[in-house]
Design a protein around this motif. Structure first.
Motif, short mmCIF file in Angstrom:
data_model
loop_
_atom_site.label_atom_id
_atom_site.label_comp_id
_atom_site.label_asym_id
_atom_site.label_seq_id
_atom_site.Cartn_x
_atom_site.Cartn_y
_atom_site.Cartn_z
N PHE A 46 -9.34 6.68 -1.99
CA PHE A 46 -9.20 8.06 -1.53
C PHE A 46 -7.79 8.35 -1.03
N ASP A 47 -7.23 7.46 -0.22
CA ASP A 47 -6.00 7.79 0.49
C ASP A 47 -4.85 6.82 0.26
N PHE A 48 -5.02 5.85 -0.61
CA PHE A 48 -3.91 4.96 -0.93
C PHE A 48 -4.12 4.35 -2.32
N THR A 49 -3.03 3.83 -2.85
CA THR A 49 -3.08 2.96 -4.02
C THR A 49 -2.46 1.64 -3.59
N ASN A 87 -14.32 0.39 2.84
CA ASN A 87 -15.13 0.17 4.03
C ASN A 87 -14.87 1.30 5.01
N MET A 88 -15.48 1.26 6.16
CA MET A 88 -15.39 2.39 7.08
C MET A 88 -14.05 2.48 7.80
N PHE A 89 -13.15 1.56 7.50
CA PHE A 89 -11.86 1.56 8.18
C PHE A 89 -10.70 2.01 7.28
N ASN A 90 -10.80 1.78 5.97
CA ASN A 90 -9.62 2.00 5.12
C ASN A 90 -9.66 3.33 4.37
N TYR A 91 -9.81 4.39 5.12
CA TYR A 91 -9.66 5.75 4.58
C TYR A 91 -9.07 6.62 5.67
N ASN A 92 -8.64 7.83 5.30
CA ASN A 92 -7.97 8.68 6.28
C ASN A 92 -8.21 10.15 5.97
N GLY A 93 -9.43 10.60 6.21
CA GLY A 93 -9.77 11.99 5.94
C GLY A 93 -11.27 12.16 6.00
N PRO A 94 -11.79 13.28 5.51
CA PRO A 94 -13.24 13.49 5.50
C PRO A 94 -13.93 12.38 4.71
N MET A 95 -15.12 12.02 5.17
CA MET A 95 -15.84 10.93 4.51
C MET A 95 -17.34 11.18 4.61
N ASN A 135 9.50 4.74 2.27
CA ASN A 135 9.03 5.50 3.44
C ASN A 135 7.65 6.09 3.24
N ASN A 136 7.01 5.76 2.10
CA ASN A 136 5.62 6.17 1.87
C ASN A 136 4.75 4.94 1.63
N ALA A 137 5.19 3.80 2.17
CA ALA A 137 4.50 2.55 1.86
C ALA A 137 4.43 1.64 3.08
N TYR A 139 0.85 -1.19 0.00
CA TYR A 139 0.00 0.00 0.00
C TYR A 139 0.88 1.24 0.00
N TYR A 140 0.63 2.12 -0.98
CA TYR A 140 1.35 3.39 -1.05
C TYR A 140 0.44 4.50 -0.56
N ASN A 141 1.00 5.39 0.24
CA ASN A 141 0.22 6.45 0.88
C ASN A 141 -0.03 7.59 -0.10
#
Length: 480
Positions: A135-138, A353-361, A238-240, A83-85
């Motif tokens: 939204f927040d990763f690839t 899902n409701m766990f794998n994001y990091n920001g407004p939703m 360092n981004n993964a 996973y890349y950030n």
């Protein structure tokens, strides 16, 4: 879309037949007298709640790569998930769809693997693979026979070290992505509704509100220099995070990770942009014209509480109560009682899902309905269901039913798709929280939710002023 990979996060983890295979269990130790002995004084039964806990071994390499190991010998398979950030939420302005375009580029070859050879390597070793942009990763992952773990790690490290960035590959993938946009959105009835549309209508911050699938002109504008800069900036150790789940020996896995990834140089990461969303103070309503649709549709969205707060977990249960399953309040009214529609969909984070994001939703719901049903009739049903939460509240029995449903969904993910669901959460929590062990705290957090917190959360977040309504207006196709 090819079965080997999906360019955008439209796939879901398959449900397992029979539902949950791992639940909280209880054990009972008993003293049973033999027939040749007089019964001893009865001992109280000892009941011990045994909670399933995901094994988590977490560490970092010197170059910053986050590594999560979770051993599971249920089957002789292994999942490798990188996973890349970097997701489409923070892709460059005037380059909408660029994060998604770059996901395609990652399959075009690397230092030791030619064009599409990564896919053939995995398939010829009895495995499957996929990738997606969120939204927040690839992310990129492989599922292989356990003895092929080293193959997957070598291949992932090879493309992290260096991608085959050529004008030919870029031009080719620009065409592929543009075709995908036309097929999945522009030439599809209800194309992009509401998963692509709603964030653009409900959000104000460009990072949350732009067309992340990509405008065709922006896709055409991507240059080779853009691609090289993007790779050097974001596709660095360092981004993964890398999650390895399955049947492996931890020390051997660690040695392989060290061997193939430790020599990759870290990058100087840019400051993260401000992706915060201003508080919505007025209800928004929009109409989307769709000449390919044959019935009207409606979607609603409310801004979510901040991630990992008590209200966030309360919204997870509210989602179960109002929207998830045939026993949900909206399904019971809109489908069973009123007959406005045949189904109601929705949830928190349509692209995961409701766990794998990091920001407004957004918490969203959507349905296609009969043309004889006014959109306001559906909104009235929604308002009534929300008003009941605010005014009447819920009892503990209702919360307990919601807990069973969300626990079922959670454990379905943890054991689903040969362990990929587990890898997904572990990698996400490593990226976003630097704490993949959070995976073992989720159920306990939901259990803390009380009827009072449900009521408070509904009063604060399920307000019309925090809501966006989007309707689809079907139009007759234009004649030539």
């Amino acid at each position: 879309m090819k079965t080997t990979r999906t360019a955008l996060a439209l796939w879901k983890i398959p449900k397992l037949v029979g539902g949950i295979v791992i639940l909280l269990l209880s054990a009972c130790a008993k003293n049973t007298p033999t027939t040749s002995q007089a019964p001893a004084q009865a001992s109280p039964q000892v009941k011990e709640e045994i909670g399933f806990r995901v094994p988590v071994d977490y560490y970092k390499l010197d170059n910053g790569l986050k590594v999560v190991l979770s051993r599971d010998t249920t089957s002789p398979t292994v999942v490798v998930a990188v996973y890349y950030n970097i997701g489409f939420r923070i892709e460059p302005k005037d380059r909408t769809g660029f994060a998604h375009l770059f996901e395609h580029m990652m399959f075009q070859g690397s230092n030791n693997l030619g064009k599409m050879e990564f896919i053939r390597l995995v398939q010829r070793n009895g495995g499957t693979l996929n990738g997606s942009t969120r939204f927040d990763f690839t992310n990129y992952f492989e599922i292989l026979p356990a003895h092929k773990l080293e193959t997957a790690l070598w291949a992932e490290a090879d493309r992290m070290k260096g991608l085959a960035i050529t004008q030919e590959n870029l031009t080719n993938q620009q065409g592929v992505v543009k075709s995908e946009v036309r097929v999945n959105v522009l030439n599809q009835p209800y194309g992009g509704f509401p998963w692509l549309d709603m964030p653009q209508y409900a959000n104000e911050n460009w990072y949350n509100a732009h067309n992340f699938y990509g405008d065709l002109k922006d896709l055409d504008a991507a240059t080779l220099e853009d691609v090289k800069k993007f790779f050097d900036t974001y596709y660095a150790p360092n981004n993964a995070a890398i999650a390895i789940v399955g049947d492996f020996k931890p020390e051997e896995a660690k040695a392989m990770v060290q061997k193939y990834f430790s020599g990759i140089k870290p990058a100087t990461l840019p400051a993260q942009p401000d992706i915060s969303e201003p508080k919505q103070v007025k209800e928004k309503r929009f109409v989307k014209k769709d000449s390919l649709a044959n019935k009207p549709a409606l979607a609603f969205a409310y801004h979510m509480p901040p991630r990992n707060t008590p209200e966030y977990y309360a919204m997870g249960l509210i989602d179960q109560i109002l929207l998830q399953g045939d026993d949900s309040k909206l399904y019971q009214t809109l489908v069973q009682k009123k007959g406005y529609t045949g189904s109601v969909s929705g949830g928190i984070n349509y692209l995961g899902n409701m766990f794998n994001y990091n920001g407004p939703m957004l918490w969203m719901g959507n349905l296609i309905h009969d043309s004889t049903v006014p959109a306001d009739s559906i909104v009235t049903v929604l308002d009534k269901a929300v008003a009941d939460l605010k005014n009447q509240g819920v009892d503990q029995a209702t919360i307990d039913r919601a807990l069973v449903k969300i626990r079922s969904s959670l454990y379905d993910n943890l054991v689903g798709f040969y362990g990929f669901g587990r890898a997904d959460l572990l990698a996400s929590f490593a990226l976003f929280d630097d704490n993949p062990a959070r995976i073992n705290d989720l159920e306990a957090e939901f259990k803390k939710v009380t009827p009072a917190l449900i009521k408070k959360t509904a009063e604060e977040y399920l307000q019309p002023t925090n809501r966006t309504i989007l309707t689809v207006d079907p139009l007759a196709p234009q004649t030539k």
